[in-house]
Design an enzyme around this catalytic site. Structure first.
Site, PDB file in Angstrom:
ATOM      1  N   GLU A  95       8.818   5.701   4.107  1.00  0.00           N
ATOM      2  CA  GLU A  95       7.600   6.495   3.954  1.00  0.00           C
ATOM      3  C   GLU A  95       6.541   6.036   4.955  1.00  0.00           C
ATOM      4  O   GLU A  95       5.403   6.498   4.928  1.00  0.00           O
ATOM      5  CB  GLU A  95       7.051   6.381   2.537  1.00  0.00           C
ATOM      6  CG  GLU A  95       6.609   4.991   2.127  1.00  0.00           C
ATOM      7  CD  GLU A  95       5.906   4.968   0.787  1.00  0.00           C
ATOM      8  OE1 GLU A  95       4.674   5.107   0.780  1.00  0.00           O
ATOM      9  OE2 GLU A  95       6.598   4.825  -0.239  1.00  0.00           O
ATOM     10  N   CYS A 129       8.884   5.622  -2.369  1.00  0.00           N
ATOM     11  CA  CYS A 129       9.832   4.506  -2.420  1.00  0.00           C
ATOM     12  C   CYS A 129      11.270   4.928  -2.723  1.00  0.00           C
ATOM     13  O   CYS A 129      12.162   4.079  -2.777  1.00  0.00           O
ATOM     14  CB  CYS A 129       9.371   3.483  -3.456  1.00  0.00           C
ATOM     15  SG  CYS A 129       7.730   2.816  -3.136  1.00  0.00           S
ATOM     16  N   HIS A 264      13.204  -1.006  -9.016  1.00  0.00           N
ATOM     17  CA  HIS A 264      12.174  -0.913  -7.996  1.00  0.00           C
ATOM     18  C   HIS A 264      10.994  -1.757  -8.470  1.00  0.00           C
ATOM     19  O   HIS A 264      10.559  -1.643  -9.614  1.00  0.00           O
ATOM     20  CB  HIS A 264      11.736   0.536  -7.789  1.00  0.00           C
ATOM     21  CG  HIS A 264      10.485   0.659  -6.969  1.00  0.00           C
ATOM     22  ND1 HIS A 264      10.416   0.182  -5.686  1.00  0.00           N
ATOM     23  CD2 HIS A 264       9.261   1.166  -7.268  1.00  0.00           C
ATOM     24  CE1 HIS A 264       9.203   0.398  -5.212  1.00  0.00           C
ATOM     25  NE2 HIS A 264       8.479   0.986  -6.161  1.00  0.00           N
ATOM     26  N   ASN A 344       5.951  -5.999  -2.332  1.00  0.00           N
ATOM     27  CA  ASN A 344       6.553  -4.664  -2.428  1.00  0.00           C
ATOM     28  C   ASN A 344       6.906  -4.150  -1.036  1.00  0.00           C
ATOM     29  O   ASN A 344       6.056  -4.071  -0.152  1.00  0.00           O
ATOM     30  CB  ASN A 344       5.561  -3.715  -3.104  1.00  0.00           C
ATOM     31  CG  ASN A 344       6.142  -2.333  -3.339  1.00  0.00           C
ATOM     32  OD1 ASN A 344       7.318  -2.078  -3.134  1.00  0.00           O
ATOM     33  ND2 ASN A 344       5.292  -1.418  -3.779  1.00  0.00           N
TER      34      ASN A 344
END
Length: 520
Positions: A95, A129, A264, A344
């Site tokens: 992304e 994500c 995730h 992250n």
């Protein structure tokens, strides 16, 4: 030779299609979250305990999404002794958009030039994500389809997660994961066992195309994540129950049927809450749970609650986190190494968790296990699926090679450079001011990068980007701005490599999974 599939490609599905090899890249510098708490003037423990984060990796202005993906792909190919003509599909999930038209995949194709292989399908896949998972599914589907020509698929998930100054900034990070997909894999996809949920929401999105920063509704994002987890788990259980019924079994599926679970991970504490959420689902779906003994002890008061009303119910959260504490320790905690130490990574996040799980176990410990994988992308899209680890854990087996190739993750994390929060803040400000500039030469220090890392050298007046690779040997000049693919033999013939990076960059190869020969 790869590229000319025989008639056998048109026969039954290839067996055990899945992940054969993995490689992971994260930045060479990080900021300590406890020091960042003090710098930001927030209460001690807000980031380290409240979010469960210890360190956050970040990129200077000399790294971008292209350089991250170039690095992780070349590293995977070199460490595993792979030839570029053995790849027939390459797809990138990201992304981190620096061009609204040209894909990151096309930039990576420069690595293939020396091999002469241009017959490589796939482009970029984007949805927050979730893009890495969509790319992985596409790769598996390609291998199992009539389009497959006998070669490997290569999946790359990469992102730079940065936030404007404020409460979301400590949930950043950066990195990339490359995965080799093919048949007879040590991590095989379980056919038909995917639970997916997709819905429209503005929980996290990036409408400003000249900024790296997203717009985030934190509370809504958590609600979307947990509601998607509920839905995906329900669909997954229904599908596995249907399979079992066809086999003559009336067994009920529960968390006990997963050997491990990875999620995730926007931040580690949400993962712990997510496992508790799955236990809540098991409890509410059970026709007669035992609340006197066992994992559901003392939970009788929650028997009639409505799941959709409990996303922010502290009593429910606390009770089920306590009830699932042992499961978390055994099945999930070990997967949070990269998330806790690097932050992250967006699309690679769940696969960094998978790599962390593999890196901290022996082949015999994970052989034969079912690994549940929950992938979430804002906006939103989510899937819960499962991988089955091969039973073969003998020395030299595919599983043994995969585990060996990831066993240095802790060493690599400890070899990074810690910088002060002030320096981190300066880097974020520089990225903010120079993002998408033309005629720009990055100011970040190349010397701070790991040997073998690709980096941005300049952006010309037409926004065309040029890259070089930091040499494996510190005494050699940088590789020219012409991407050159290397063979595994070239890598292992490099001399005078700094010993502290030996395990990181030139560990004994995963062994040549394939040469120029076809897989069939």
């Amino acid at each position: 030779m790869p590229g000319s599939a025989s008639a056998s490609c048109l026969g039954p599905w290839p067996k055990d299609v899945g992940i054969i090899a993995m490689e992971l890249y994260f930045p060479s510098q990080y900021v300590d979250q406890a020091e960042l708490e003090q710098f930001d003037g927030v209460p001690a423990g807000k980031y380290t305990i409240g979010l469960g984060q210890a360190r956050m990796g970040f990129c200077s202005d000399c790294e971008d999404i292209n350089s991250l993906c170039l690095t992780v792909v070349q590293r995977l190919m070199e460490r595993n002794g792979l030839s570029y003509d053995s790849v027939g599909r390459l797809e990138v999930g990201t992304e981190t958009i620096i061009d609204k038209s040209k894909s990151v995949k096309t930039v990576i194709m420069q690595l293939f030039e020396d091999s002469g292989n241009t017959d490589v399908e796939g482009i970029d896949t984007t949805n927050a994500c979730y893009g890495g998972t969509a790319a992985l599914f596409n790769a598996v589907n390609w291998v199992e389809s009539s389009s497959w020509d006998g070669r490997y698929a290569l999946v790359v998930a990469g992102d730079i997660a940065v936030y404007a100054t404020g409460s979301a900034r400590p949930t950043g990070g950066a990195g990339a994961v490359a995965m080799l997909v093919g048949p007879n894999a040590p991590l095989a996809f379980e056919r038909g066992l995917r639970g997916t949920h997709m819905q429209h929401a503005y929980d996290f999105y990036k409408p400003d195309l000249v900024s790296e920063y997203p717009v985030v509704d934190g509370k809504l994002s958590i609600e979307c994540y947990l509601s998607a987890l509920d839905r995906c788990y329900s669909v997954y259980r229904n599908k596995i129950h249907a399979q079992w019924q066809r086999e003559g079994s009336e067994k009920r599926f529960s968390l006990d049927d997963f050997g491990y679970l990875v999620f995730h991970s926007p931040y580690c504490k949400l993962v712990q809450k997510s496992l508790a959420r799955l236990m809540l689902n098991d409890f509410l779906s059970h026709p007669s749970p035992n609340t006197e003994t066992g994992p559901f002890t003392g939970l009788d008061a929650f028997r009639d609650i409505r799941p959709e009303e409990t996303y922010f119910d502290r009593d429910v959260e606390k009770a089920f986190m306590k009830a699932s504490a042992d499961l978390f320790e055994r099945k999930t905690k070990c997967s949070l190494l990269i998330s806790n130490q690097n932050g992250n990574m967006y699309t690679p996040s769940v696969y960094g968790c998978l790599a962390s799980l593999i890196a901290q176990h022996t082949p015999s410990q994970i052989a034969g296990q079912r690994v549940g994988v929950f992938s979430y992308g804002s906006g939103f899209a989510a899937t819960l699926y499962s991988l089955r680890v091969t039973q073969d854990h003998t020395p030299g087996s595919g599983l043994d090679k995969l585990v060996s190739s990831l066993s240095d993750l802790k060493v690599r994390l400890e070899s990074r450079k810690k910088v002060s929060p002030a320096v981190f803040s300066e880097n974020m400000k520089l990225r903010e001011e120079t993002h998408h500039l033309a005629s720009y030469v990055p100011r970040g220090s190349v010397e701070d990068l790991f040997p073998g890392t690709w980096y941005l050298t300049r952006v010309d007046d037409k926004h065309r980007r040029e890259y070089s690779r930091r040499p494996l040997d510190h005494d050699l000049p940088a590789e020219p701005e012409l991407v050159r693919s290397s063979t595994a033999a070239e890598v292992h013939n490099e001399k005078n490599i700094r010993m502290e990076f030996l395990s990181l960059l030139v560990a004994p190869p995963f062994a040549a999974i394939t040469s120029s020969k076809r897989l069939l």
